[in-house]
Design an enzyme around this catalytic site. Structure first.
Site, short mmCIF file in Angstrom:
data_model
loop_
_atom_site.label_atom_id
_atom_site.label_comp_id
_atom_site.label_asym_id
_atom_site.label_seq_id
_atom_site.Cartn_x
_atom_site.Cartn_y
_atom_site.Cartn_z
N SER A 53 0.90 -1.13 0.12
CA SER A 53 0.07 0.02 0.07
C SER A 53 0.93 1.24 -0.18
O SER A 53 0.32 2.37 -0.25
CB SER A 53 -0.83 -0.02 1.15
OG SER A 53 -0.26 -0.16 2.33
N ASP A 91 5.68 -6.91 2.32
CA ASP A 91 4.91 -7.68 1.14
C ASP A 91 6.09 -7.70 -0.04
O ASP A 91 6.78 -6.94 -0.37
CB ASP A 91 4.13 -6.50 0.52
CG ASP A 91 2.70 -6.51 1.23
OD1 ASP A 91 2.10 -7.92 1.58
OD2 ASP A 91 1.80 -5.85 1.22
N LYS A 121 5.19 -11.39 2.98
CA LYS A 121 3.72 -11.73 2.80
C LYS A 121 3.31 -11.72 1.03
O LYS A 121 3.80 -10.82 0.59
CB LYS A 121 2.75 -10.53 3.54
CG LYS A 121 1.33 -10.66 3.02
CD LYS A 121 0.55 -9.95 4.01
CE LYS A 121 0.17 -8.36 3.70
NZ LYS A 121 -0.44 -8.38 2.40
N GLU A 190 -8.88 -10.03 4.02
CA GLU A 190 -9.23 -8.68 3.59
C GLU A 190 -10.73 -8.69 3.12
O GLU A 190 -11.00 -9.28 2.29
CB GLU A 190 -8.19 -8.07 2.72
CG GLU A 190 -8.70 -6.50 2.30
CD GLU A 190 -7.66 -5.82 1.80
OE1 GLU A 190 -6.51 -6.33 1.52
OE2 GLU A 190 -7.81 -4.73 1.25
O1 KIV Z 1 -0.36 -3.54 1.61
C1 KIV Z 1 -1.25 -3.41 2.63
O2 KIV Z 1 -1.24 -2.39 3.28
C2 KIV Z 1 -1.86 -4.58 3.38
C3 KIV Z 1 -2.89 -4.46 4.18
C4 KIV Z 1 -4.15 -3.91 3.41
C5 KIV Z 1 -3.09 -5.76 4.66
O3 KIV Z 1 -1.57 -5.66 2.64
#
Ligand code: KIV
Length: 272
Positions: A53, A91, A121, A190
């Protein structure tokens, strides 16, 4: 506000598992830089997610798709410098794991080696199982992500609630079990119905972390800009805003401009 002392001096994937067993809810928030991560870690946050994000809230892109692995590593390095206690999850961005499991492993290894993050993740179920297995086999903990998976926004077409239909709900339940079997230590759920998130949470021995997935998940995650009210035009039903920072920052900045213009700042005490 003071919180009761946590038994976990450093939060690890094992502490997260123990929290689920003990029925202690897991707190998680995103962060992308040193200064905010330092505040969140010191406040007692269990997990800090360096989310893709960042593509939206840091770089101003419409989706999470454009952010690169190098940019994610840069954000993660900044967050890791603030680390004292929280578990740091990073991520893997779009395009760096979907094509095959070799590429997925190479991306995970770059994140771990170059940023110092603790886990990675990635989004998806059955489609990414080989990658999850390979990354876990290499000793890197993996958090899964099901339901609304923003990297697939062009497939979904909208950011509305997922898995409201039976077929998608059944696939999600199956995917959650597959991710657990493949070795994921936790799964983000989510924007899915609360009843489905409850059923998935009860079916798993690993924790679920919800965002717009109701109160029965083992933990909750929010994007820092949303909960701090930096994004005032993002108002989904699941979001609780703890501050209205956009308004507060804007009024502080207007005051500063006025003080400079009117020669009020700096005064005699504010100079050498
Ligand atoms: O990238 C992010 O902020 C996320 C959250 C919404 C869990 O994956």
């Amino acid at each position: 506000m003071s919180l009761p002392e946590s038994p976990y001096k450093k939060v690890t994937t094992h502490s997260i598992q123990k929290m689920k067993i003990a029925g202690e809810k897991i707190s998680m928030i995103t962060a992308y830089d040193y200064s905010f991560a330092k505040i969140f870690d010191a406040a007692g946050m269990d997990i800090i997610l360096v989310g893709d994000s960042a593509s939206n809230v840091m770089a101003g892109h419409v989706t999470t798709l454009p952010i690169t692995l190098e940019q994610m590593i840069y954000h993660a390095q900044s967050v890791v410098r603030a680390h004292q206690r929280s578990l740091i999850v990073v991520d893997i961005p779009f395009g760096y794991y979907q094509s095959n499991s070799e590429i997925a492993l190479a991306s995970a290894i770059r994140i771990m080696k170059e940023s110092g993050g603790h886990t990675v993740k990635l989004e998806g179920g059955e489609e990414v199982i080989d990658s999850v297995k390979k990354i876990v086999r290499a000793g890197v903990p993996v958090m899964g992500h099901l339901g609304l998976t923003p990297q697939s926004i062009n497939k979904f077409g909208t950011y509305t609630v997922r898995a409201t239909e039976e077929a998608e709900a059944e696939k999600l339940k199956k995917d959650a079990l597959l991710l657990q079997e493949a070795g994921c230590f936790a799964i983000v759920l989510e924007k899915i119905p609360a009843s489905l998130a409850k059923a998935v949470t009860e079916s798993l021995s690993i924790p679920t972390i919800g965002i717009g997935a109701g109160a029965d998940c083992d933990g909750q995650v929010l994007v820092m800009h949303d909960l701090l009210g930096i994004n005032t035009n993002f108002t989904p039903r699941f979001l609780r805003k703890y501050l209205n920072l956009e308004e507060q920052i804007s009024s502080a900045i207007k005051q500063y401009i006025q003080d400079v213009k009117t020669k009020d700042f700096p005064n005699e005490m504010e100079q050498y």
